[in-house]
Design a protein around this motif. Sequence first.
Motif, short mmCIF file in Angstrom:
data_model
loop_
_atom_site.label_atom_id
_atom_site.label_comp_id
_atom_site.label_asym_id
_atom_site.label_seq_id
_atom_site.Cartn_x
_atom_site.Cartn_y
_atom_site.Cartn_z
N GLU A 60 2.29 -3.95 -5.84
CA GLU A 60 1.14 -4.38 -6.64
C GLU A 60 0.23 -3.20 -6.98
O GLU A 60 -0.35 -3.17 -8.06
CB GLU A 60 0.36 -5.47 -5.89
CG GLU A 60 1.09 -6.81 -5.84
CD GLU A 60 2.14 -6.88 -4.75
OE1 GLU A 60 2.20 -5.96 -3.91
OE2 GLU A 60 2.92 -7.85 -4.74
N CYS A 80 -7.66 -7.38 -9.29
CA CYS A 80 -6.61 -7.49 -8.28
C CYS A 80 -7.02 -8.56 -7.27
O CYS A 80 -8.15 -8.56 -6.80
CB CYS A 80 -6.44 -6.18 -7.52
SG CYS A 80 -6.25 -4.74 -8.59
N ALA A 81 -6.08 -9.46 -6.98
CA ALA A 81 -6.37 -10.52 -6.02
C ALA A 81 -5.26 -10.56 -4.96
O ALA A 81 -4.14 -10.91 -5.31
CB ALA A 81 -6.45 -11.88 -6.73
N ILE A 118 -1.69 -10.00 -8.97
CA ILE A 118 -1.78 -10.86 -7.78
C ILE A 118 -0.90 -10.28 -6.67
O ILE A 118 0.31 -10.10 -6.86
CB ILE A 118 -1.38 -12.30 -8.15
CG1 ILE A 118 -2.41 -12.85 -9.17
CG2 ILE A 118 -1.29 -13.19 -6.91
CD1 ILE A 118 -1.99 -14.14 -9.83
N GLY A 119 -1.53 -9.99 -5.53
CA GLY A 119 -0.81 -9.44 -4.39
C GLY A 119 -1.56 -8.27 -3.79
O GLY A 119 -2.65 -7.91 -4.27
N GLN A 120 -1.01 -7.67 -2.74
CA GLN A 120 -1.76 -6.63 -2.03
C GLN A 120 -0.90 -5.53 -1.44
O GLN A 120 -1.32 -4.83 -0.53
CB GLN A 120 -2.59 -7.28 -0.94
CG GLN A 120 -1.76 -8.08 0.05
CD GLN A 120 -2.61 -8.83 1.05
OE1 GLN A 120 -3.69 -8.40 1.41
NE2 GLN A 120 -2.11 -9.97 1.50
N PRO A 143 3.95 -17.18 -4.19
CA PRO A 143 3.23 -17.97 -5.21
C PRO A 143 4.11 -18.38 -6.38
O PRO A 143 3.87 -19.45 -6.98
CB PRO A 143 2.11 -17.02 -5.67
CG PRO A 143 2.38 -15.69 -5.08
CD PRO A 143 3.33 -15.86 -3.95
N CYS A 191 -11.25 -5.51 -7.15
CA CYS A 191 -10.59 -6.44 -6.22
C CYS A 191 -11.45 -7.68 -6.02
O CYS A 191 -12.67 -7.57 -5.88
CB CYS A 191 -10.33 -5.76 -4.88
SG CYS A 191 -9.12 -4.45 -5.01
N LEU A 237 -6.98 -18.99 -7.95
CA LEU A 237 -6.57 -17.96 -8.90
C LEU A 237 -6.69 -18.47 -10.33
O LEU A 237 -7.13 -17.75 -11.23
CB LEU A 237 -5.13 -17.50 -8.59
CG LEU A 237 -4.98 -16.73 -7.27
CD1 LEU A 237 -3.52 -16.62 -6.86
CD2 LEU A 237 -5.61 -15.33 -7.38
N VAL A 281 2.31 -11.33 -11.34
CA VAL A 281 2.45 -11.80 -9.96
C VAL A 281 3.39 -10.87 -9.20
O VAL A 281 4.53 -10.67 -9.60
CB VAL A 281 3.00 -13.24 -9.94
CG1 VAL A 281 2.93 -13.81 -8.54
CG2 VAL A 281 2.23 -14.12 -10.92
N SER A 283 -3.20 -14.36 -2.39
CA SER A 283 -2.21 -14.50 -3.47
C SER A 283 -1.56 -15.88 -3.49
O SER A 283 -0.88 -16.22 -4.46
CB SER A 283 -1.14 -13.42 -3.34
OG SER A 283 -0.49 -13.54 -2.10
N ASP A 284 -1.75 -16.68 -2.43
CA ASP A 284 -1.12 -18.01 -2.45
C ASP A 284 -2.13 -19.14 -2.70
O ASP A 284 -1.76 -20.31 -2.64
CB ASP A 284 -0.34 -18.25 -1.15
CG ASP A 284 -1.20 -18.05 0.08
OD1 ASP A 284 -2.40 -17.73 -0.08
OD2 ASP A 284 -0.66 -18.19 1.20
#
Length: 425
Positions: free
Chosen positions: A12, A30-31, A6-8, A73, A43, A54, A68, A48-49
Amino acid sequence: MKVLVIGQGGREHALAWKLAGAESVTDVFCAPGNAGMATVGSCVPLPSDDIPALVSFARDQSIDLAVVGPEVPLVNGLVDAFQAAGLRAFGPSKQAAALEGSKAFAKEIMRRGNVPTADHVVLETLEEAQTFLQDREDQSWVVKADGLAAGKGVIMCDDRIQALEAVRHILVEDAFGNAGKQVVIEETLVGQEASILALVDGNTIVALESSQDHKRAGDGDTGPNTGGMGAYSPAPLVTPELMSDIERNVLVPTVHAMKLAGCPFQGLLYAGLMITNQGPRVLEFNVRFGDPEAQPVLLRLRSDLGEVLLAAADGRLAEFGPLEWDPRPSVCVVMASDGYPEKYQTGHPIQGLDQAAALPDVEVFHAGTTAADGQVLTSGGRVLGITALGDDHSDAKRRAYEAVKCIRWEGAWCRKDISDKVRQP
Ligand code: AMP
Ligand code: GLY
């Protein structure tokens, strides 16, 4: 197993890359991910929030472990929501994430555990701050907003007048919104900084190799603070003796105090330390991997990251043998957009990624990129983390900058001195 990262950001991408290469991992999602993460996993366009989205994605895909990246989050209770849905996530509960989410809470835990940190007060009004500062010698202070402020909530002050101005900025002008309902005023510590990242399963602590960040924008640690312009691992400043001191006097008592407070810590505990003449002092705790520290640290990890994160999430770290590391040092140079950390443009096409990635012992981690029409475009302030292994720190530095030279986009820049501190203790 199937994992969801989770994240970008660059952190991550490094996590997703390491997990994709792990024997225990069959699928990486991946989100929301970025253009680099799309080359190691699938993806999905979930922010992520967005915790409910999720959870429902993880349930539909039978995700075995969510990892995470960012703090928001976690502080908002993502791990609790996953657990309530019968899903596994690596990271602290909402209550335990307060170690990063509230500096006042972190100081209270440190007080209970007798963990060395800067002398401080926690205040809620300007009047209290006035009285506090007037009663003390006119010296430099560090003023901090209590809550999460995206790395901007720490104000270094030369004297009492500046400190009071900083308190006014946070408490009265509400510069950081809800994050600034309380302030911490603390003494300024002098020394070199180091980051210690440790995996924790509630009881057992497995420290990772040390690293050092470069927070200022300019060479020689000048200019404004950033999210981090580069990092290296190990930090030779952290000798084996110092590492045991940190484990004994910082990590163990903190994890113990969290247990006693009824919020055992599971996840990644990040101790931001100032190594002073009197020994290590905690500047801050984070409850997730550092960015960019994760990039050089994970590049050196040889153990199966999937297995070890799963063991941490399941409370089984004690069964795990010592982690295996590449003994070679690594250096990560962040390439950023023109204007960062202030306003910057996005959408510039990036050239040379393949040439850079083809160099031996180099990984190009994406931090702020998107893919569009077969091109990779800049989409953030920190865009790439060029990370290289070398025979020693200067060899790793040379290799990282050689890869940097292959990459071009309009307005790209980086610090030129990442890892020079190794030779300037
Ligand atoms: P923090 O988010 O609390 O780690 O603060 C961000 C940065 O501010 C740290 O990495 C240090 O460079 C600096 N800093 C924070 N607290 C202090 C302190 N008490 N003395 C000196 N520098 C500090
Ligand atoms: N590199 C500092 C942080 O991740 O907070």
